[in-house]
Write a protein that holds these residues in place. Structure first.
Motif, PDB file in Angstrom:
ATOM      1  N   VAL A 204      64.728 -15.471 -50.341  1.00 36.02           N
ATOM      2  CA  VAL A 204      65.159 -16.519 -49.298  1.00 36.02           C
ATOM      3  C   VAL A 204      66.481 -17.133 -49.875  1.00 36.02           C
ATOM      4  N   TYR A 205      66.774 -17.197 -51.350  1.00 34.63           N
ATOM      5  CA  TYR A 205      67.847 -17.855 -51.856  1.00 34.63           C
ATOM      6  C   TYR A 205      68.895 -16.975 -51.426  1.00 34.63           C
ATOM      7  N   ARG A 206      68.939 -15.572 -51.493  1.00 33.00           N
ATOM      8  CA  ARG A 206      69.872 -14.791 -51.217  1.00 33.00           C
ATOM      9  C   ARG A 206      70.371 -14.884 -49.630  1.00 33.00           C
ATOM     10  N   ARG A 207      69.395 -15.047 -48.685  1.00 32.86           N
ATOM     11  CA  ARG A 207      69.466 -15.057 -47.312  1.00 32.86           C
ATOM     12  C   ARG A 207      70.098 -16.299 -47.035  1.00 32.86           C
ATOM     13  N   GLY A 208      69.604 -17.375 -47.789  1.00 38.09           N
ATOM     14  CA  GLY A 208      70.225 -18.824 -47.449  1.00 38.09           C
ATOM     15  C   GLY A 208      71.586 -18.907 -47.859  1.00 38.09           C
ATOM     16  N   LEU A 209      72.078 -18.261 -48.945  1.00 38.74           N
ATOM     17  CA  LEU A 209      73.717 -18.154 -49.434  1.00 38.74           C
ATOM     18  C   LEU A 209      74.407 -17.704 -48.431  1.00 38.74           C
ATOM     19  N   ALA A 210      73.854 -16.524 -47.622  1.00 38.26           N
ATOM     20  CA  ALA A 210      74.813 -15.880 -46.808  1.00 38.26           C
ATOM     21  C   ALA A 210      74.506 -16.385 -45.571  1.00 38.26           C
ATOM     22  N   LEU A 211      73.437 -17.084 -45.159  1.00 33.97           N
ATOM     23  CA  LEU A 211      73.617 -18.079 -43.935  1.00 33.97           C
ATOM     24  C   LEU A 211      74.630 -19.333 -44.081  1.00 33.97           C
ATOM     25  N   ASN A 219      79.472 -27.867 -37.727  1.00 37.99           N
ATOM     26  CA  ASN A 219      78.975 -29.304 -37.825  1.00 37.99           C
ATOM     27  C   ASN A 219      77.510 -29.541 -37.831  1.00 37.99           C
ATOM     28  N   ASN A 220      76.749 -28.651 -36.960  1.00 41.57           N
ATOM     29  CA  ASN A 220      75.433 -28.765 -36.991  1.00 41.57           C
ATOM     30  C   ASN A 220      74.500 -28.178 -37.961  1.00 41.57           C
ATOM     31  N   THR A 221      74.876 -27.559 -38.672  1.00 39.15           N
ATOM     32  CA  THR A 221      74.354 -26.846 -39.845  1.00 39.15           C
ATOM     33  C   THR A 221      73.660 -27.926 -40.874  1.00 39.15           C
ATOM     34  N   SER A 222      72.452 -27.581 -41.045  1.00 40.31           N
ATOM     35  CA  SER A 222      71.758 -28.555 -42.075  1.00 40.31           C
ATOM     36  C   SER A 222      70.925 -27.657 -43.008  1.00 40.31           C
ATOM     37  N   LYS A 244      67.334 -21.529 -58.836  1.00 38.03           N
ATOM     38  CA  LYS A 244      68.678 -21.182 -59.240  1.00 38.03           C
ATOM     39  C   LYS A 244      69.319 -22.464 -59.955  1.00 38.03           C
ATOM     40  N   GLY A 245      68.774 -23.313 -60.146  1.00 40.33           N
ATOM     41  CA  GLY A 245      69.419 -24.550 -60.756  1.00 40.33           C
ATOM     42  C   GLY A 245      70.388 -25.254 -59.532  1.00 40.33           C
ATOM     43  N   THR A 246      70.254 -25.308 -58.180  1.00 46.05           N
ATOM     44  CA  THR A 246      70.846 -25.985 -57.336  1.00 46.05           C
ATOM     45  C   THR A 246      70.086 -26.333 -56.074  1.00 46.05           C
ATOM     46  N   THR A 247      70.567 -26.821 -55.161  1.00 45.38           N
ATOM     47  CA  THR A 247      70.151 -27.255 -54.034  1.00 45.38           C
ATOM     48  C   THR A 247      70.874 -26.634 -52.750  1.00 45.38           C
ATOM     49  N   PRO A 248      70.084 -26.453 -51.468  1.00 40.27           N
ATOM     50  CA  PRO A 248      70.915 -26.041 -50.343  1.00 40.27           C
ATOM     51  C   PRO A 248      71.905 -27.030 -49.719  1.00 40.27           C
ATOM     52  N   SER A 249      71.670 -28.371 -50.242  1.00 39.53           N
ATOM     53  CA  SER A 249      72.639 -29.512 -49.799  1.00 39.53           C
ATOM     54  C   SER A 249      73.823 -29.324 -50.373  1.00 39.53           C
ATOM     55  N   ALA A 250      73.499 -29.051 -51.746  1.00 35.04           N
ATOM     56  CA  ALA A 250      74.723 -29.215 -52.630  1.00 35.04           C
ATOM     57  C   ALA A 250      75.600 -27.862 -52.368  1.00 35.04           C
ATOM     58  N   THR A 251      75.091 -26.497 -52.069  1.00 37.69           N
ATOM     59  CA  THR A 251      75.704 -25.104 -51.766  1.00 37.69           C
ATOM     60  C   THR A 251      76.323 -25.387 -50.494  1.00 37.69           C
ATOM     61  N   LEU A 252      75.689 -25.990 -49.409  1.00 33.78           N
ATOM     62  CA  LEU A 252      76.477 -26.326 -48.155  1.00 33.78           C
ATOM     63  C   LEU A 252      77.773 -27.216 -48.420  1.00 33.78           C
ATOM     64  N   ARG A 253      77.412 -28.233 -49.016  1.00 30.60           N
ATOM     65  CA  ARG A 253      78.807 -29.164 -49.261  1.00 30.60           C
ATOM     66  C   ARG A 253      79.658 -28.505 -50.032  1.00 30.60           C
ATOM     67  N   ASN A 254      79.463 -27.640 -51.183  1.00 27.39           N
ATOM     68  CA  ASN A 254      80.577 -27.056 -51.718  1.00 27.39           C
ATOM     69  C   ASN A 254      81.151 -25.908 -50.922  1.00 27.39           C
ATOM     70  N   GLU A 255      80.317 -25.282 -50.176  1.00 30.36           N
ATOM     71  CA  GLU A 255      81.185 -24.141 -49.461  1.00 30.36           C
ATOM     72  C   GLU A 255      82.161 -25.124 -48.277  1.00 30.36           C
ATOM     73  N   ARG A 256      81.595 -26.177 -47.614  1.00 32.84           N
ATOM     74  CA  ARG A 256      82.516 -26.853 -46.858  1.00 32.84           C
ATOM     75  C   ARG A 256      83.751 -27.294 -47.538  1.00 32.84           C
ATOM     76  N   LEU A 257      83.519 -27.962 -48.759  1.00 30.00           N
ATOM     77  CA  LEU A 257      84.760 -28.395 -49.393  1.00 30.00           C
ATOM     78  C   LEU A 257      85.925 -27.237 -49.693  1.00 30.00           C
ATOM     79  N   GLY A 258      85.207 -26.194 -50.268  1.00 28.80           N
ATOM     80  CA  GLY A 258      85.927 -25.161 -50.356  1.00 28.80           C
ATOM     81  C   GLY A 258      86.874 -24.701 -49.264  1.00 28.80           C
ATOM     82  N   ASN A 259      86.209 -24.638 -47.965  1.00 34.66           N
ATOM     83  CA  ASN A 259      87.086 -24.167 -46.702  1.00 34.66           C
ATOM     84  C   ASN A 259      87.918 -25.357 -46.505  1.00 34.66           C
ATOM     85  N   ALA A 260      87.551 -26.663 -46.777  1.00 33.00           N
ATOM     86  CA  ALA A 260      88.711 -27.768 -46.612  1.00 33.00           C
ATOM     87  C   ALA A 260      89.795 -27.534 -47.249  1.00 33.00           C
ATOM     88  N   ARG A 261      89.570 -27.540 -48.517  1.00 30.15           N
ATOM     89  CA  ARG A 261      90.747 -27.433 -49.207  1.00 30.15           C
ATOM     90  C   ARG A 261      91.746 -26.464 -48.945  1.00 30.15           C
TER      91      ARG A 261
END
Length: 293
Positions: A204-211, A219-222, A244-261
Motif C-alpha cells: 500500500v505504501y509503494r502504491r500510495g507513493l506512485a499515486l 488540486n482534488n487529490t487528498s 515508514k515514518g511519515t504520513t500521506p499528507s506530508a508526502t503529498l505536500r512535499n511532492e507539491r512543494l517540489g513541483n512548485a519550487r
C-alpha cells in the motif's frame, strides 16, 4: 429466534436484536467469544451459523460496533483455521500480532485463538468458515488479501444455500458438503494472494507513493481520494505510511512543494506555480513555502 440442536448439528438462525432482544443477542455473542464493548443500541445484529465439532460456517451483519474476542473454553485450539471475508462495509479484525482493515472482497486467514477483537464503524456484512487444517500452525500470524470475486461469489452462494436450509443432523451427505465448503474456502484464500500484514502495508505504501507522484498536481487529490483509489480505508493508508515514518499528507505536500519550487525556478508566477502544482491558490502555496522554511 430459532435455536436448535439436531443430531449433532447445531443451528443458530435469526439472532437479531429486534427479534431476540438486545440482551439476548449480546449474551449469545458472548457465548461465542465476542464481547460487545460499544453502544448496544447501535448493534442491530442478525446472523446464521451451522457448526459441529470440526466445522463452522456463518454469516452476519450489524451496525457500528466494537468487540473483544476471547475463545470459548470449549473451542479446540491449535488445529483450526478461520477464513473471514468482508462482503459489505468495512471491518477491522484484530489479532495478537497485528490488525487488518477488511473491505469488500478482502479476506483474512488466521487461527481462531489468535483473534483478539473487531471494530466496525458502519453497517458491515461478513461471513466466515472455520475448519480443521494440518497447516494451522502456519497461520498464527494473520494473512490478508483481496479475493477473486468469482471464488468469493461461489463460496458465498454455497454458504448462503447451506444456511438457508441446513441438513437435519449429520446426514451422510453433510460430510461432503462440509469438505466442499472447506475446499472452496482454501481456494478463495489461495486466489487472494494472501500476505502478512507487513507485506500488505509495504504494498500500500509503494502504491500510495506512485499515486501521489502521478496525482499531486491535481488540486482534488487528498488523503481520502488516495485511499479510495487504492481500495483501502483511510486508517490503513495512514498505518502504511506511519510504518515508514511519515504520513500521506506530508508526502503529498512535499511532492507539491517540489513541483512548485521547480516551476518558480523556471520563471512561473506564484499563481501559475500554485495552479500547476496542486495547491490551488497562490495563498496556499505561499503558506506552504513559509511553513517549510
Amino acid at each position: 429466534m430459532d435455536t436448535s440442536h439436531k443430531g449433532g448439528l447445531d443451528r443458530h438462525r435469526g439472532y437479531t436484536s429486534a427479534e431476540a432482544g438486545v440482551s439476548e443477542t449480546i449474551a449469545f455473542l458472548a457465548s461465542m467469544g465476542w464481547h460487545l464493548t460499544s453502544d448496544p443500541a447501535l448493534l442491530r445484529f442478525k446472523g446464521d451459523a451451522v457448526l459441529n465439532d470440526d466445522f463452522v460456517v456463518a454469516r452476519y451483519s450489524h451496525g457500528p460496533a466494537t468487540f473483544k474476542y476471547t475463545p470459548p473454553k470449549d473451542l479446540p485450539t491449535g488445529n483450526r483455521i478461520v477464513l473471514h471475508a468482508c462482503l459489505a462495509g468495512m471491518l477491522t479484525l484484530q489479532a495478537t500480532t497485528t490488525s487488518a482493515d477488511l473491505n469488500p472482497l478482502d479476506v483474512a486467514i488466521v487461527q481462531p485463538e489468535e483473534i483478539t477483537g473487531a471494530e466496525c464503524r458502519s453497517t458491515t456484512t461478513c461471513m466466515f468458515v472455520i475448519f480443521r487444517s494440518a497447516e494451522a500452525r502456519k497461520h498464527q500470524e494473520m494473512l490478508t488479501g483481496q479475493s477473486s470475486e468469482v471464488y468469493l461469489r461461489i463460496l458465498k452462494a454455497a454458504t448462503f444455500a447451506l444456511l438457508q436450509d441446513p441438513p437435519k443432523g449429520l446426514q451422510p451427505g453433510f460430510i461432503q458438503i462440509q469438505r466442499g465448503l472447506e475446499e472452496l474456502a482454501k481456494a478463495t484464500a489461495v486466489r487472494a494472494d494472501l500476505r502478512a500484514d507487513t507485506d500488505s502495508l509495504n504494498a500500500v505504501y509503494r502504491r500510495g507513493l506512485a499515486l501521489i507522484g502521478s496525482m499531486a498536481t491535481d488540486n482534488n487529490t487528498s488523503v481520502e481520494s488516495i485511499a479510495h483509489d487504492l481500495h483501502v480505508s483511510r486508517s490503513y493508508l495512514l498505518r502504511a505510511f506511519k510504518a515508514k515514518g511519515t504520513t500521506p499528507s506530508a508526502t503529498l505536500r512535499n511532492e507539491r512543494l517540489g513541483n512548485a519550487r521547480r516551476l518558480l525556478e523556471e520563471g512561473s508566477s506564484t499563481k501559475e506555480a500554485a495552479a500547476l502544482s496542486g495547491f490551488g491558490s497562490a495563498r496556499n502555496l505561499t503558506g506552504a513555502l513559509r511553513a517549510d522554511t
